[in-house]
Design a protein around this motif. Sequence first.
Motif, PDB file in Angstrom:
ATOM      1  N   TRP A  85       0.826  -1.197   0.000  1.00 33.33           N
ATOM      2  CA  TRP A  85       0.000   0.000   0.000  1.00 33.33           C
ATOM      3  C   TRP A  85       0.869   1.258   0.000  1.00 33.33           C
ATOM      4  O   TRP A  85       0.369   2.368  -0.251  1.00 33.33           O
ATOM      5  N   THR A  86       2.163   1.095   0.234  1.00 34.90           N
ATOM      6  CA  THR A  86       3.069   2.246   0.162  1.00 34.90           C
ATOM      7  C   THR A  86       3.048   2.888  -1.222  1.00 34.90           C
ATOM      8  O   THR A  86       3.316   4.083  -1.352  1.00 34.90           O
ATOM      9  N   TYR A  87       2.742   2.092  -2.256  1.00 38.13           N
ATOM     10  CA  TYR A  87       2.759   2.619  -3.621  1.00 38.13           C
ATOM     11  C   TYR A  87       1.714   3.703  -3.843  1.00 38.13           C
ATOM     12  O   TYR A  87       1.844   4.515  -4.756  1.00 38.13           O
ATOM     13  N   VAL A  88       0.672   3.698  -3.055  1.00 35.66           N
ATOM     14  CA  VAL A  88      -0.380   4.707  -3.228  1.00 35.66           C
ATOM     15  C   VAL A  88      -0.529   5.538  -1.953  1.00 35.66           C
ATOM     16  O   VAL A  88      -1.603   6.014  -1.637  1.00 35.66           O
ATOM     17  N   PHE A 413       7.210  -2.494   5.517  1.00 36.72           N
ATOM     18  CA  PHE A 413       8.550  -2.214   6.021  1.00 36.72           C
ATOM     19  C   PHE A 413       9.211  -1.175   5.118  1.00 36.72           C
ATOM     20  O   PHE A 413       9.277  -1.347   3.901  1.00 36.72           O
ATOM     21  N   CYS A 414       9.684  -0.107   5.749  1.00 40.06           N
ATOM     22  CA  CYS A 414      10.442   0.917   5.036  1.00 40.06           C
ATOM     23  C   CYS A 414      11.872   0.893   5.556  1.00 40.06           C
ATOM     24  O   CYS A 414      12.120   0.562   6.714  1.00 40.06           O
ATOM     25  N   GLU A 415      12.801   1.267   4.688  1.00 39.32           N
ATOM     26  CA  GLU A 415      14.215   1.162   5.041  1.00 39.32           C
ATOM     27  C   GLU A 415      14.912   2.508   4.864  1.00 39.32           C
ATOM     28  O   GLU A 415      14.672   3.224   3.885  1.00 39.32           O
ATOM     29  N   PHE A 429      11.408  -5.172   1.831  1.00 37.36           N
ATOM     30  CA  PHE A 429      10.998  -3.805   2.100  1.00 37.36           C
ATOM     31  C   PHE A 429      10.016  -3.311   1.033  1.00 37.36           C
ATOM     32  O   PHE A 429      10.062  -3.736  -0.125  1.00 37.36           O
ATOM     33  N   ASN A 430       9.151  -2.391   1.438  1.00 37.61           N
ATOM     34  CA  ASN A 430       8.131  -1.827   0.551  1.00 37.61           C
ATOM     35  C   ASN A 430       8.441  -0.405   0.114  1.00 37.61           C
ATOM     36  O   ASN A 430       7.753   0.129  -0.759  1.00 37.61           O
ATOM     37  N   ALA A 431       9.429   0.226   0.732  1.00 36.88           N
ATOM     38  CA  ALA A 431       9.822   1.588   0.369  1.00 36.88           C
ATOM     39  C   ALA A 431      11.166   1.880   1.010  1.00 36.88           C
ATOM     40  O   ALA A 431      11.541   1.260   2.009  1.00 36.88           O
ATOM     41  N   SER A 497       7.680   7.996  -6.717  1.00 41.69           N
ATOM     42  CA  SER A 497       7.823   8.817  -5.528  1.00 41.69           C
ATOM     43  C   SER A 497       6.635   8.633  -4.592  1.00 41.69           C
ATOM     44  O   SER A 497       5.481   8.588  -5.029  1.00 41.69           O
ATOM     45  N   ILE A 498       6.930   8.524  -3.282  1.00 39.51           N
ATOM     46  CA  ILE A 498       5.901   8.622  -2.252  1.00 39.51           C
ATOM     47  C   ILE A 498       5.894  10.066  -1.771  1.00 39.51           C
ATOM     48  O   ILE A 498       6.843  10.497  -1.107  1.00 39.51           O
ATOM     49  N   PRO A 499       4.868  10.851  -2.089  1.00 40.51           N
ATOM     50  CA  PRO A 499       4.848  12.230  -1.587  1.00 40.51           C
ATOM     51  C   PRO A 499       5.004  12.227  -0.072  1.00 40.51           C
ATOM     52  O   PRO A 499       4.292  11.526   0.647  1.00 40.51           O
TER      53      PRO A 499
END
Length: 665
Positions: A85-88, A413-415, A429-431, A497-499
């Motif tokens: 869900w990090t993609y959106v 999970f973000c790194e 990781f997702n982002a 990009s994740i704003p």
Amino acid sequence: MKKDSKLLKILDFLEANEAKETRDYYVPSLWLGQEQGASYPVKTNPMTFFKESIQEITAPTDRNVNYNHSLSQLRNEVHGYGGDWTYVSSFYNLFPRLTTAYDHDNNGHVGSGNRMDITSSDNGFRETGTLLKCISMLKYIRDLGCNTVYMLPLTSIGEDGNRGDLGSPYAIKDQYKLDPNLADPLIPFTVEEQFEAFVEAAHMMGMRVIMEFVLRTSSLGGDWVKINPEWFYWIDRKRAHEYHSPEFPANELAAIKQIPEGGGYHFAPSREYRSLFKKPPTPEQIKIEDGKFVAYTDEGELIIPGAFADWPPDDIQPAWSDVTYLRMYNFPYDHEPNDYNYIAYDTIRFYNPELAQPTHVNRPLWDKISGVIPHYQSFGIDGVMIDMGHALPQPLMEEIIDGARRNDRDFAFCEENFDVTQKSRNAGFNAVLGHEWRVTSRDKRQGIQRIVEDSNDYLALPYYGTPETHNTPRAMMRGGEPHCKVTYVLNKFLPNSIPFIHQGFELLEEWPVNTGLNFLQSETDFYSQQRLPLFYKSALRWNNDHNLIGYIKYINNIYNHFGWLLNNDHLRGNEESMTIHYPETAFESVIAFERFDPWHPEHSLLVVANTDYNNSQDFFLNIPGTNNGAYWDFAGKKEYKFVDNWMSATLEAGQCLIIEIRKLI
């Protein structure tokens, strides 16, 4: 609504005590929904303010809460990863004790200055940030267009060696305990209960919560020291003045620096350096003297050394005063004295293969670390950011990810990795933090151009789209308001990009939270002598007479208008779905990219920006297959013409265009 709702219990208390409260309580008008004109303090009843905030969150609504589970589930089935869900997502980076700090008694400063209670005002209000105030800010954050709250560490803070009047949130006393100063004394609820209510409130508003964790360090005065001293490194107290990061001969240093690329050799520090370190004491040998742990052993008096920057091995930063590295592996002590019983790059980051063996795993420590995230999953959090996750032993990181996803398949999970690589994706990781803050802050044109060009290529996972973090200079320091506007537009419309709004960015905040990344030496020298918010009580410029809030919402509305054109690549998530073209503008300060969707070939979206923030710039570009005629710029509300696939115009300093292109089919 949860059966045992902490949020409703807090609301009940506020309603029951509203009439009893007689003190005046000031909040910035921005917290009440005002965005136009100068912000100013608004007098209210504190019970009324928080009551109405929670009532708005809990009120029945026809609005459907949408976590985008269908999107995430589709990506899970295709790619085998949960948490996508990090993609959106759009992140708001919340540093609770700073973001929600305010002069609530309107006496001109935050806190009374009383060392007995440095976080409170003369009227007894906690003026540094609290989780109750974070609940009241959720609507503000959502209205900025953010659907995910990313929180800097909330854990309890050690005191030994800490800087400032509050200490660093990264000097963690106990991973399993929250900082009690984040509880608002206005209500009789523990910090854990207030955090549970915060997560519940976020979920009710359709928002997710990500917490940041530092799992490889501890404060020097951490709760684990006395119980498990073998989890820490110890040095001779009498030689503590000799302690520093290890030094290596030039030939060894050159070889060591090849390790990240898969080459190089591991070299131990000098025997003299290693002799500083001693065998860990037993719990019975440890005493507390002047707030510091001291162990009395047969090898002399021992203390825990501070940490230092672990890479590169010749980094010039001095040892840190408030944290130390945890001992991930225990090597037998019957070998050469001090073999691997030291802090260096090959024991805390690029682990020597001889050391990093299953038989040497510090299993009780690993189990303790692996249990941290499941502990906070009980509060309902949706994901985590792992500070320097790539520097943890890979098997330990796998245990952490697997354990969390057994509890919640869709846990993200973000790194904290500055590069966007397949390696991070393969690790689960997702982002990633990524590189945007770094490459756009110095040479703005070349940096922004690199970000745009990188989006031509398939990236394994998204990165944080932000020109600043809590460890970097503020965007306002690098290019003022035009730089803030340009980078927000680009980060909103680029596909990878994740704003990411770092708290204070929308307020045009200029004062950095901390130094560390991408500062000039002169800036580091200056700010190291200042009261930086990472360590000292401070507040954002909530009463600033100008901000970007209206602009951010305006750009968000444009993006949402074209969601049908921009979001399908996230659903497919593969190389064939990348939907960006980089047209040549012929002028180096002007960059452009075109977003299109193969499912809608008759349309595309063109974004153009002038990265010269002082001068206007002429440009021209060619978009093949474009219909002739006038085209509307949604950003500037003005028409531009295409003739024979060509457009030419003049951009003002820092101006952006957002144009829908009609294609010939």
